[in-house]
Design a protein around this motif. Structure first.
Motif, PDB file in Angstrom:
ATOM      1  N   GLU A  24       0.806  -1.111   0.123  1.00 36.74           N
ATOM      2  CA  GLU A  24       0.102  -0.031  -0.091  1.00 36.74           C
ATOM      3  C   GLU A  24       0.877   1.208  -0.066  1.00 36.74           C
ATOM      4  O   GLU A  24       2.132   1.213   0.434  1.00 36.74           O
ATOM      5  CB  GLU A  24      -0.916   0.147   1.290  1.00 36.74           C
ATOM      6  N   THR A  25       0.407   2.320  -0.249  1.00 37.44           N
ATOM      7  CA  THR A  25       1.120   3.929  -0.604  1.00 37.44           C
ATOM      8  C   THR A  25       0.317   4.639   0.623  1.00 37.44           C
ATOM      9  O   THR A  25      -0.829   4.321   1.066  1.00 37.44           O
ATOM     10  CB  THR A  25       1.147   4.469  -1.969  1.00 37.44           C
ATOM     11  N   CYS A  26       1.304   5.402   0.973  1.00 39.52           N
ATOM     12  CA  CYS A  26       0.864   6.437   1.929  1.00 39.52           C
ATOM     13  C   CYS A  26       1.635   7.642   1.535  1.00 39.52           C
ATOM     14  O   CYS A  26       2.772   7.651   0.847  1.00 39.52           O
ATOM     15  CB  CYS A  26       1.004   5.924   3.529  1.00 39.52           C
ATOM     16  N   GLN A  27       1.423   8.909   2.365  1.00 38.37           N
ATOM     17  CA  GLN A  27       2.335  10.034   2.021  1.00 38.37           C
ATOM     18  C   GLN A  27       3.114   9.959   3.071  1.00 38.37           C
ATOM     19  O   GLN A  27       3.446   9.567   4.233  1.00 38.37           O
ATOM     20  CB  GLN A  27       1.223  11.253   2.361  1.00 38.37           C
ATOM     21  N   VAL A  28       4.413  10.752   2.610  1.00 38.51           N
ATOM     22  CA  VAL A  28       5.764  10.964   3.183  1.00 38.51           C
ATOM     23  C   VAL A  28       5.516  12.261   4.059  1.00 38.51           C
ATOM     24  O   VAL A  28       5.296  13.323   3.470  1.00 38.51           O
ATOM     25  CB  VAL A  28       6.938  10.995   2.335  1.00 38.51           C
TER      26      VAL A  28
END
Length: 586
Positions: free
Chosen positions: A465-469
């Motif tokens: 999954e992706t998320c914000q840095v």
């Protein structure tokens, strides 16, 4: 009574084999890692032998081979959709009995064989390894026998798939068709389209929406006039070209802004449909947890979107969500059928492949005359030296422990670098991975420090999954153009040495994060053996190679010697290379 169950997926793409001993997953590996042919489809004979060896049993101790799909139902679809390619000369290639014949003849197996439907294998590969006692199940791919999407509920050791979408309507085929139109290879280029999408704007989204009609239930329909995947040599029709008003991109040609915009539009529409269907599934089941599998479940951007915006509290995505993971699902189904017991252990890691001992690696290195340092018995020093090299801007080939199962490198067969270096992404794409410049890299972060740097409140050990840095550190090498990252969280519980390296790097730099990408070059599988790793090291711009406890620095070695070794290893790999044509899903 204990049971030894072999699970197999084969004859389509991503063939793989696994073994369950009394409900515990002992080993799993894709055949491509042995043959060095990416997305290998052949019967996984070498993977089968490895699984027996790892489980310390002989073929006579196998209680059942579980196969991941129903050949008879698949044959029915092939007859329906591919009549023009089935002739008197080719009909034997589509014999549904051929699967069992090959399992028996090529593996030498005489015992029980059980066949499970493709999407049931996908569903089982996620739910039975999730650790959830109850979960809604969503499977999405190109096509199984007939199903392309299924909706289900898992409870205890039972799965009910209560609704499905059937071929030719398919989200997977929609995504693959645009992948083909954008000049990437089907079944291997979809993740490139996902990575390209953040560079674009969704200005073609309405055009993409004309390709699919979503219904109030779990169903949807493709507008088939835009597709040609059943009979043609390409997956799109002339009408799709007219719709976009842009010629199809030629493979390996320039990527324009229009291509980026189409990729973004496709990704947006996929996320819309998946979120809508996840909400429908929640309404039907009332479950708090969601399990996902199928090739579309490898779209980590969509996964993150479903978890953040959808109704489910927790989500488990099968790490090998493609067909390789179906071997795990089929094996679990057979074990439950034979024993009527629950699976014994959730899937907390995927370090399930071959491991090579120090003695065999030392013999290999001695045969090459390479200069190396042996750190056996001095692991702390090896971690410190490696971390110093990374902090100095070196690219590291990292080969440690048992190989990962699935498409992601998770700190066993990885290329590592400093995520703070603004030039590192371009250097690795161009000189190491030898791939397109737009491709993003993923971060590996100490699990205990993840919330300091990423908008993530739960472990993400499989990079799905992706998320914000959100880090205060400047991390250009792992931050995508839209500010996101595909995170792997690392703990000593699942990979102690990788966690120790991250800790050592943190101690030197104040950064508990490393750039982590798969240990391979473009169009090759991830390395398996030490020989594979050495060949990749020699043929790339990797600075240092760690083979278990052995440290090799390219700066300390004669380049002419490396070139000689390269001929021995690289040429052997090139003999195994195969071309990949457009995949028709027939």
């Amino acid at each position: 009574m204990s049971f030894n169950i072999i699970g197999i997926s084969a004859f389509y793409h991503d063939s793989a084999c696994c073994i369950l001993k009394d409900g515990i997953l002992e080993a799993a590996v894709q055949e491509e890692r042995f043959t060095r042919r990416k997305n290998e489809s052949a019967l996984p004979k070498q993977a089968f032998l490895y699984c027996l060896e790892e489980a310390k049993i002989s073929i006579n101790h196998i209680d059942c081979i579980a196969y991941y799909e129903d050949p008879v139902k698949k044959f029915a679809r092939q007859l329906w959709s591919g009549m023009d390619i089935i002739t008197s000369e080719t009909i034997h290639d589509f014999n549904p009995n051929q699967v069992e014949q090959q399992l028996r003849e090529e593996l030498g197996y005489k015992g029980l064989i059980k066949f499970y439907e493709h999407h049931m294998s996908h569903a089982a590969s996620s739910f039975f390894y999730s650790g959830f006692k109850e979960a809604a199940i969503l499977t999405i791919d190109g096509v199984g026998e007939w199903a392309t999407t299924t909706y289900g509920l898992g409870t205890g050791n039972r799965i009910e798939l209560f609704e499905e979408v059937s071929f030719p309507d398919s989200l997977g085929l929609l995504y693959s068709t645009i992948t083909n139109y954008l000049g990437f290879k089907v079944n291997s280029g979809e993740y490139k389209v996902m990575g390209l999408a953040p560079y674009g704007k969704p200005i073609y989204a309405d055009k993409v929406r004309t390709l699919i009609t979503s219904e109030n239930t779990g169903h949807y329909r493709l507008n088939l006039k835009y597709f040609d995947f059943m009979q043609g040599e390409r997956m799109y029709s002339d009408e799709l070209i007219e719709l976009f008003g842009l010629p199809p991109r030629i493979h390996e040609s320039e990527i324009t802004q229009e291509h980026k915009d189409i990729a973004k539009s496709l990704q947006i529409v996929l996320e819309e449909v998946l979120l809508e269907k996840a909400q429908y599934l929640h309404q039907k089941t009332g479950a708090r947890n969601l399990c996902m599998a199928g090739g579309v479940a490898l779209n980590c951007v969509a996964n993150g979107n479903i978890l953040r915006k959808g109704p489910f509290e927790r989500m488990f995505v099968q790490p090998a969500a493609n067909d390789a993971g179906c071997s795990l699902g089929a094996a679990a189904l057979a074990y439950i059928d034979l024993s009527n017991n629950d699976m014994k252990r959730p899937l907390t890691h995927v370090y399930l492949g071959p491991q090579f001992g120090a003695n065999s690696i030392e013999r290999l290195l001695q045969s090459t005359s390479l200069k190396y340092t042996d750190y056996r018995g001095n692991t702390n020093e090896l971690m410190h030296i490696t971390a110093k090299k990374l902090a100095a801007g070196k690219v590291i080939g990292w080969y440690n422990g048992r190989m990962e199962f699935g498409p992601r490198s998770l700190g066993a067969r990885s290329i590592l670098a400093d995520p703070r270096d603004p030039a590192m992404r371009d250097r690795i794409n161009a000189m190491v991975k030898k791939r397109e410049a737009f491709r993003p890299f993923a971060p590996a972060v100490l699990e205990s420090r993840m919330q300091e740097h990423f908008d993530l409140n739960h472990p993400s050990r499989f990079m799905l999954e992706t998320c914000q840095v959100i880090s205060s550190l400047y991390l250009p090498a792992i931050t995508h153009v839209d500010g996101s990252a595909r995170v792997q969280t690392v703990s000593r519980e699942t990979n102690a040495r990788f966690a120790d390296l991250l800790t050592a790097f943190d101690n030197i730099t104040g950064c508990p994060i490393l750039l982590n990408t798969s240990f391979n070059v473009r169009n090759e599988p991830i390395v398996n053996s030490p020989e594979d790793a050495l060949a990749c090291f020699i043929n790339t711009d990797i600075d240092c190679l760690i083979l278990e406890d052995f440290f090799i620095d390219i700066a300390n070695n004669d380049l002419s010697m490396l070139e000689m070794i390269q001929q021995n290893f690289i040429n052997a790999q090139e003999e195994n290379a195969i071309s990949v044509s457009v995949y028709t899903f027939i």
